[in-house]
Design a protein around this motif. Sequence first.
Motif, short mmCIF file in Angstrom:
data_model
loop_
_atom_site.label_atom_id
_atom_site.label_comp_id
_atom_site.label_asym_id
_atom_site.label_seq_id
_atom_site.Cartn_x
_atom_site.Cartn_y
_atom_site.Cartn_z
N THR A 1 -5.65 35.39 32.42
CA THR A 1 -6.19 35.98 31.19
C THR A 1 -7.58 35.43 30.91
N ARG A 2 -7.74 34.13 31.06
CA ARG A 2 -9.07 33.53 30.86
C ARG A 2 -10.08 34.11 31.85
N GLN B 1 -9.91 37.01 33.37
CA GLN B 1 -10.14 38.42 33.04
C GLN B 1 -11.15 38.56 31.89
N ASN B 2 -11.13 37.60 30.97
CA ASN B 2 -12.07 37.63 29.85
C ASN B 2 -13.50 37.33 30.30
N GLU B 3 -13.64 36.72 31.48
CA GLU B 3 -14.96 36.36 31.99
C GLU B 3 -15.50 37.34 33.03
N LYS C 1 -2.16 35.34 22.43
CA LYS C 1 -3.57 35.72 22.36
C LYS C 1 -4.43 34.52 22.71
#
Length: 154
Positions: free
Chosen positions: A110-111, A113-115, A153
Motif C-alpha cells: 500500500t505504501r 502504491q501510494n508512491e 487506511k
Amino acid sequence: MFEVGDNIIYPMHGAGVIKGIEEKEIQGVTQKYYVIQIPMNNMQLLIPTSQATSRIRMVADDLSLGLVLEVFHYGESDRTLTWKERYKMNSDKMKTGKLQEGAEVVRDLTRMQNEKKLSSNEKRMLENARIIFVGELSLIRGITEGQAADLLKI
C-alpha cells in the motif's frame, strides 16, 4: 482439533468457518475431513483432519490484533529490495497464513502504491492480501468488512 463453528484462517484463501466434519472415501482412502466455508470466494474446501494443524489456524485474538495493527501503522518498510526480491518475500509471507506477515504485505505494498505504480502481479497480491487481512480483522472485532477496511487506511 477444530470444532464445527470455529472461525479459521486458511493461508492464501482467508477467513472461513468449519461447517462440518465428514468421513469420505477419496481414491480408495477413507478419512475425516473438515468442511470449510470461505465466504471471500464463496468457496467450500475439504481439508483432511490429519493435515489441518499444518494448514489452517484459529483466527487471532484481539490482543494479537492490537500488536499487529501497531506494526501495520508504524512499522518500517524495506524499500531497498528489487521487484523480484520483494515479490518472492511477499509471496512467502502470504503462504505462512500468519496475521502479522499478511499485514506487512498489505502495509508495504500500500505504501509503495501510494508512491508509484505497482506491477499487475503486485496489484493482485495487494488485493488478495487486503481481502484476507480485512476478513480476519472483521471477525476478530465483530465489525463489517467496510469498517475493518477503514482501520487499514495508510
